[in-house]
Design an enzyme around this catalytic site. Structure first.
Site, PDB file in Angstrom:
ATOM      1  N   HIS A  76       0.689  -1.092   0.145  1.00  0.00           N
ATOM      2  CA  HIS A  76       0.027   0.090   0.019  1.00  0.00           C
ATOM      3  C   HIS A  76       0.935   1.339  -0.119  1.00  0.00           C
ATOM      4  O   HIS A  76       0.380   2.209   0.423  1.00  0.00           O
ATOM      5  CB  HIS A  76      -1.032   0.007   1.312  1.00  0.00           C
ATOM      6  CG  HIS A  76      -1.746  -1.144   1.511  1.00  0.00           C
ATOM      7  ND1 HIS A  76      -2.895  -1.531   0.550  1.00  0.00           N
ATOM      8  CD2 HIS A  76      -1.638  -2.316   2.219  1.00  0.00           C
ATOM      9  CE1 HIS A  76      -3.497  -2.632   0.946  1.00  0.00           C
ATOM     10  NE2 HIS A  76      -2.506  -3.227   1.740  1.00  0.00           N
ATOM     11  N   SER A  97      15.106  21.620 -16.172  1.00  0.00           N
ATOM     12  CA  SER A  97      13.926  22.496 -16.408  1.00  0.00           C
ATOM     13  C   SER A  97      14.344  23.574 -17.038  1.00  0.00           C
ATOM     14  O   SER A  97      15.717  24.038 -17.010  1.00  0.00           O
ATOM     15  CB  SER A  97      13.373  22.767 -15.006  1.00  0.00           C
ATOM     16  OG  SER A  97      12.554  23.788 -15.037  1.00  0.00           O
ATOM     17  N   LYS A 141      16.514  21.414 -10.929  1.00  0.00           N
ATOM     18  CA  LYS A 141      15.717  20.291 -11.447  1.00  0.00           C
ATOM     19  C   LYS A 141      16.686  19.214 -12.117  1.00  0.00           C
ATOM     20  O   LYS A 141      17.503  19.439 -12.868  1.00  0.00           O
ATOM     21  CB  LYS A 141      14.463  20.485 -12.219  1.00  0.00           C
ATOM     22  CG  LYS A 141      13.547  21.551 -11.542  1.00  0.00           C
ATOM     23  CD  LYS A 141      12.946  20.684 -10.231  1.00  0.00           C
ATOM     24  CE  LYS A 141      12.091  19.328 -10.843  1.00  0.00           C
ATOM     25  NZ  LYS A 141      11.060  19.796 -11.589  1.00  0.00           N
ATOM     26  N   ASN A 180      15.164  15.646 -13.806  1.00  0.00           N
ATOM     27  CA  ASN A 180      13.973  15.070 -13.938  1.00  0.00           C
ATOM     28  C   ASN A 180      14.127  13.556 -14.376  1.00  0.00           C
ATOM     29  O   ASN A 180      14.794  13.381 -15.594  1.00  0.00           O
ATOM     30  CB  ASN A 180      13.022  15.937 -15.014  1.00  0.00           C
ATOM     31  CG  ASN A 180      12.708  17.260 -14.193  1.00  0.00           C
ATOM     32  OD1 ASN A 180      12.761  17.369 -13.174  1.00  0.00           O
ATOM     33  ND2 ASN A 180      12.717  18.368 -15.226  1.00  0.00           N
TER      34      ASN A 180
END
Length: 471
Positions: free
Chosen positions: A156, A277, A283, A285
């Site tokens: 979960h 970015s 950033k 990514n």
């Protein structure tokens, strides 16, 4: 433009209809398969006395020259000639004269396109099998390199029990191994010769289909001519295989994306596999993983499209079946790219072992082991579960972890706790004690690594047979 089938027609085909019905824009990639099939067919026609041996030699020589022209970029495909078959046959007739028209004796475009597609898919399956093994190898190498690294296991998306990082990686290995097994089934159903079925009913000429199968390295022939020209099960199976494979890669992608986030910080992807970015300088990514996750949807779409095309077709061939190729080709390209880039990315990623270990030292993922401790002391598991649940609630209220409790605190919850409880719930002990077959213990993961190596050895033997069958 005069059509090779135009004798029946009094009017030229509308230009829009030509563009709408033409497949040359995408089936031109099967030129090698089309020429190989035609060469085998010409040899068979001569062997069976249907054409003269000199005529077959002229046809084969012309086809080989056309192959050289295409590979040299000296061949213009024409929309008006509709498909790869007509483009090559027209050029062949221009090159060697009317004898080129004898090549189409005892065959139809229906069994010809079926042959080309079988050959093409069979070839690409061999390449995909190679790339699958390469990605499996990347997971095995990374698991071996990080042997002993402990991480939190999840259910979960909540921390559940400590496991070895290698155990987690090998879960993906065994998913890919099942994918390889599915690929073998697709290959078996692709390795069928349809040529000789004609348009739908066979031919009146004394052909030898088994000879053609030998020439093209097919292990089996279709037993029914209607089935041979209308069967696209192998394409559906390939798209199904590819969808499941891409689903697995998408699951890996999701975890890669989570793991390299600042919130997890379990891994760092190599700069070569990330982008930045345009506005945020900090950033980094995980675009490769995100794109693979995104491309999974288009592969699923191609499967559903093909199922929809095939679902209502009467026997035998229908023009609808021309829609089998664009989605097939795009899926092949997508799968090959995804496997290639993923193998490189997995090998290059850096694993933050210290971060993962610190996480499992500061959570309650050893709670099950605490319950197991009590069971081994004679307490029924359901009672042990309740004791540990109360202990966890106490820790939360006291801002502690289970490892922070004193023996006196443990005994508040059960007199069965002794001095050895702290050793029993050490993270390393929790991992080592899960020694059931297929578990996360050090010895079980070691055995799983050996099983993975043996599996890849068997897969390589299978790939070798595929490679020998390639034209």
């Amino acid at each position: 433009m005069s059509k090779l089938w135009g004798g029946r027609f009094a009017k030229n085909t509308d230009v829009m209809v030509e563009e709408f019905t033409s497949s040359i824009a995408f089936d031109s990639r099967m030129y090698r398969e089309d020429i190989a099939g035609s060469i085998a067919h010409a040899r068979m026609l001569a062997k069976c006395g249907i054409i003269e041996s000199g005529e077959a030699e002229a046809i084969i020589g012309g086809l080989q020259e056309i192959l050289a022209d295409i590979e040299a970029g000296d061949f213009s495909f024409e929309i008006g000639l509709e498909d790869i078959h007509m483009n090559i046959e027209k050029r062949l007739t221009e090159r060697i004269g009317p004898v080129g028209g004898k090549l189409h004796t005892a065959r139809s475009r229906n069994d010809q396109v079926a042959l080309d597609t079988h050959l093409y898919v069979r070839k690409e399956l061999a390449e995909i099998a190679r790339l699958l093994i390469e990605l499996e190898q990347a997971f095995v190498e990374t698991a071996q390199k990080n042997a002993g690294v402990i991480m939190p296991g999840y259910t979960h998306l909540q921390r559940a029990q400590p496991i070895l990082f290698s155990h987690h990686l090998l879960a993906y290995f065994f998913m890919l191994a099942r994918d390889f097994s599915r690929l073998q089934g697709v290959y078996e159903r692709t390795d069928l010769l349809p040529l000789g079925a004609g348009a739908l009913a066979g031919t009146t000429f004394p052909i030898d289909r088994h000879y053609v199968a030998e020439q093209l390295n097919f292990s089996q022939l279709y037993h029914n001519s209607l089935d041979a020209v209308s069967d696209r099960d192998y394409i559906l199976e390939f798209l199904s295989f590819a969808s499941i494979l891409m689903m697995h890669l998408s699951r890996i992608s999701e975890e890669i994306i989570l793991w390299c986030s600042s919130e997890f910080a379990f891994i760092e992807l190599d700069d070569a596999h990330c982008t930045g970015s345009s506005i945020m300088p900090q950033k980094k990514n995980p675009d490769v993983a995100e794109l693979v996750r995104g491309k999974t949807g288009r592969v699923f779409g191609h499967l559903m499209a093909m199922l929809t095309v095939a679902k209502g077709l009467p026997l035998a061939y229908n023009k609808d079946l021309q829609e089998d190729k664009e989605g097939l080709f795009d899926t092949i390209d997508t799968v090959k790219f995804s496997l290639t880039v993923y193998a490189s990315m997995i090998r290059a990623m850096r694993v933050n072992a210290e971060r993962m270990l610190s996480v499992v030292r500061n959570d309650f993922s050893n709670a099950t082991d605490m319950a197991d401790y009590l069971v081994k002391k004679g307490l029924p598991f359901r009672q042990a579960h309740e004791v540990v649940g109360k202990s966890v609630r106490y820790c939360i209220e006291q801002d502690k972890w289970l490892m922070d409790l004193s023996l006196a605190e443990f005994k508040q919850f059960s007199p069965l706790f002794e001095d050895d409880i702290l050793e029993a719930i050490q993270v390393e002990t929790c991992v080592a004690n899960r020694n059931s077959f297929g578990g996360t213990s050090y010895s079980q993961v070691g055995q799983a690594l050996e099983t993975a190596r043996q599996t890849m050895g068997k897969q390589q033997a299978v790939l070798d047979t595929y490679t020998k069958s390639k034209l």
